[in-house]
Design an enzyme around this catalytic site. Structure first.
Site, short mmCIF file in Angstrom:
data_model
loop_
_atom_site.label_atom_id
_atom_site.label_comp_id
_atom_site.label_asym_id
_atom_site.label_seq_id
_atom_site.Cartn_x
_atom_site.Cartn_y
_atom_site.Cartn_z
N LYS A 156 -4.18 0.86 14.91
CA LYS A 156 -4.21 1.89 13.84
C LYS A 156 -4.74 3.04 14.09
O LYS A 156 -5.61 3.16 15.02
CB LYS A 156 -4.64 1.27 12.56
N CYS B 244 -7.32 -11.13 0.31
CA CYS B 244 -7.48 -10.62 1.81
C CYS B 244 -7.61 -11.94 2.89
O CYS B 244 -8.45 -12.49 2.52
CB CYS B 244 -8.51 -9.92 2.02
N ARG C 45 0.76 -1.22 -0.01
CA ARG C 45 -0.12 -0.11 -0.07
C ARG C 45 1.01 1.18 -0.02
O ARG C 45 1.94 1.43 0.77
CB ARG C 45 -0.89 -0.05 1.08
N ARG D 178 -2.30 6.12 9.81
CA ARG D 178 -2.31 5.48 8.60
C ARG D 178 -2.29 6.72 7.65
O ARG D 178 -2.20 8.04 7.96
CB ARG D 178 -3.65 4.67 8.40
N CYS E 215 -14.79 -3.48 -0.71
CA CYS E 215 -13.37 -3.87 -0.23
C CYS E 215 -12.78 -5.13 -1.20
O CYS E 215 -13.56 -5.40 -2.10
CB CYS E 215 -13.00 -4.28 1.16
N CYS F 200 -13.55 -2.05 5.95
CA CYS F 200 -12.78 -1.17 5.25
C CYS F 200 -13.55 -0.67 4.27
O CYS F 200 -12.86 0.67 3.93
CB CYS F 200 -11.73 -2.09 4.49
N LYS G 257 -6.27 6.53 12.28
CA LYS G 257 -6.79 7.12 10.90
C LYS G 257 -7.14 8.65 11.03
O LYS G 257 -7.84 9.24 12.22
CB LYS G 257 -7.88 6.58 10.49
N CYS H 75 -15.67 -8.98 5.13
CA CYS H 75 -15.88 -9.39 6.65
C CYS H 75 -16.26 -8.22 7.56
O CYS H 75 -16.39 -6.94 7.11
CB CYS H 75 -14.09 -9.78 7.05
#
Length: 571
Positions: free
Chosen positions: A220, A442, A88, A157, A436, A485, A222, A481
């Site tokens: 994480k 994934c 990424r 991120r 996603c 995302c 954001k 899931c």
């Protein structure tokens, strides 16, 4: 002490013996070095053999994955999984120059399976990358001043920023602030340069991570910048959101929201999505100090034992918003000002040509699920060769060809027509649907998302046509899931995968991203999903009030109860 020199050293409030396994791993990693270099040299396997290194590489923007379509067959043949990696890119605000685009294209063709993906956080992902191609990609990105630092991992991120350039100078000022914050909050360790660029390690008496310390963030973190009236970045889903406020002289500062987050776990009712809370206003000269203070509070008080509860949203709900706000103000060295009025009117992208006061032109190109296949790579390579402005990745996984000069418009239009990329052929429903990646790459995916979305949209569009709703914009977000995302928990129609062919169905989110939705059916198949949508959309067509959005209708009609705060999401 000035705002720019606020103390960024870590308050060691949590003893090492109270750290969970991942925290202990970070503590002993030598500031994200681990044994990654040795693992890259291992020719016996296509993977990085150390589980710790697999986790550490996320801080470097890299996920180890395998092709799940062939996983069972390879297991039967007693072969290791078909390991490959996702890389990424760090791309603050989603802005990319033509030269950078051409380099990304070159690397994708050589090392990324001839495909690129635009993410829901305005950046690029390479998929299908083999271990031997990791360094060539990262070093190739470096040639055009791009990197993958902190694109994943327990750190800040990639910083998002509204991209729709309707107010050129105002947007430029906000975008510049987003870039400045991004450069400020990334880890300072030299591990990235040593591992991927081959730099020598240099001894220093200065702390290697003056802010993050040895264990970085609990999870994480954001950050995003929104520019009303557009909420395209879904600012309420950010751990830290800055909402731009302008005045007669331009950008004056930002309203600050904290504690948003989408991730949850199906079998853990103590986990839930949460929308960020508004805590006040900061002028432009206090933005960096505010970001430092907010992140420091989460760094020092976030849960480092239970990763399921380690996001900032849980820290706020456990400690109390007033307590967290007071801690932020103490570290910032001043109080928040009173929040300023603002209003969001959209969270989608503007299609067709738009012009700005600087005499430049901007064209949004629809990219389904953000997937740039070989045909689209060809198209944008040709455009990048003649374009003299920038490209902007949108949070809705599209591309804005921005800053086009008047004498270049005809040539760009001709290329778009040649490759069949006219936005006029895209329905309002498709324009407001994102997904996603999910299968096959994934490792967290439980069900299809990107690959199934086209078929789902066709089926739902048939329902919309039948009820006379073909021109009605409705937001749909699909995730393979529950981690969210694609930000499914704020959509008017949300789907999260439970098992192959099975999903949870959510209704009632706000069209502008201002309200969470609620689950209406659990673990159902595609046929059941379409039945529920047919019935609900039929009622909407018959009973809606003038101008009423679908999500608002489902709440008013009692189809779902409104979720007033994240803690009530699972009730």
């Amino acid at each position: 002490m000035t705002n720019e020199t606020i103390d960024r050293s870590r308050d060691l409030s949590q003893p090492l013996d109270r750290l969970g396994p991942d925290e202990s791993m970070k503590d002993r990693s030598d500031y994200l070095r681990g044994s990654i270099c040795e693992g890259l040299l291992d020719r016996i396997t296509g993977a990085v053999p150390s589980d710790d290194d697999v986790k550490l590489m996320k801080f470097h923007g890299i996920y180890q994955q395998d092709d799940r379509d062939v996983r069972d067959e390879r297991r039967r043949q007693k072969l290791e999984p078909a390991y490959q990696f996702m890389i990424r890119v760090r791309l603050p605000g989603g802005v990319c120059s033509p030269a950078q685009w051409l380099k990304l294209d070159e690397l994708a063709r050589a090392h990324g399976g001839e495909t690129l993906r635009i993410t829901t956080r305005q950046t690029f992902q390479f998929h299908w990358v083999l271990k031997d191609s990791l360094r060539p990609i990262i070093q190739g990105l470096h040639d055009t001043l791009l990197d993958t630092v902190a694109a994943c991992g327990d750190d800040s991120r990639g910083v998002m920023c509204t991209v729709d350039p309707q107010s050129s100078q105002f947007h430029a000022d906000v975008a510049a602030m987003a870039k400045r914050v991004s450069d400020h909050v990334i880890p300072k360790t030299r591990a990235y340069h040593e591992i991927w660029y081959g730099d020598e390690r240099v001894a220093s008496s200065e702390p290697e991570e003056p802010f993050y310390g040895r264990t970085y963030m609990p999870r994480k973190f954001k950050i995003g910048f929104a520019l009303p009236p557009s909420n395209d970045i879904d600012v309420y889903t950010q751990d830290l959101g800055f909402i731009a406020i302008g005045g007669p002289g331009g950008l004056e500062g930002f309203n600050v929201v904290i504690g948003g987050g989408m991730g949850r776990t199906d079998q853990a009712p103590e986990t839930y999505p949460r929308l960020a809370s508004l805590v006040g206003f900061v002028p432009v000269d206090r933005v960096i100090a505010c970001a430092d203070a907010v992140m420091a509070v989460q760094r020092d008080y976030g849960d480092r034992k239970d990763r399921l509860r380690a996001r900032f949203k849980y820290t706020i709900d456990d400690k109390g918003l007033d307590w967290i706000k007071a801690c932020i103000e103490e570290r910032m060295g001043t109080h928040f000002d009173e929040a300023r009025p603002f209003e969001f009117a959209s969270n989608g992208d503007s299609y067709g040509w738009n012009s700005t006061p600087d005499g430049r032109h901007h064209r949004t190109v629809f990219i389904r699920s953000g997937r740039l296949d070989l045909k689209l790579l060809d198209a944008f390579r040709d455009i990048a060769r003649i374009h003299r402005g920038t490209f902007r990745m949108t949070p809705n996984q599209n591309v804005i060809i921005a800053g086009v000069r008047t004498d270049d418009r005809a040539a760009i239009d001709a290329l778009l027509a040649e490759y069949g990329l006219g936005a006029e052929n895209v329905s309002p429903f498709r324009r407001n649907a994102i997904s996603c990646v999910a299968f096959p790459t994934c490792g967290l995916a439980m069900a299809e998302s990107e690959r199934y979305l086209p078929a789902l949209m066709e089926n739902v569009e048939e329902i919309l046509d039948r009820h006379g709703l073909a021109d009605e914009p409705i937001t749909l977000r699909m995730s393979g899931c529950p981690n969210g995302c694609s930000r499914p928990y704020i959509a008017e129609i949300g789907l999260t995968g439970r098992a192959p062919g099975k999903y949870n169905l959510y209704l009632g989110g706000g069209f502008h991203g201002e309200r969470l939705n609620r689950m209406i059916r659990e673990n159902i198949n595609v046929g059941e999903i379409l039945e529920v949508l047919d019935e609900t959309l039929g009622r909407y067509a018959r009973e809606r009030e003038p101008g009423e959005r679908f999500g608002d209708f489902t709440v008013r009609a009692g189809i779902v109860r409104a979720v007033t705060e994240g803690r009530l999401f699972n009730e």
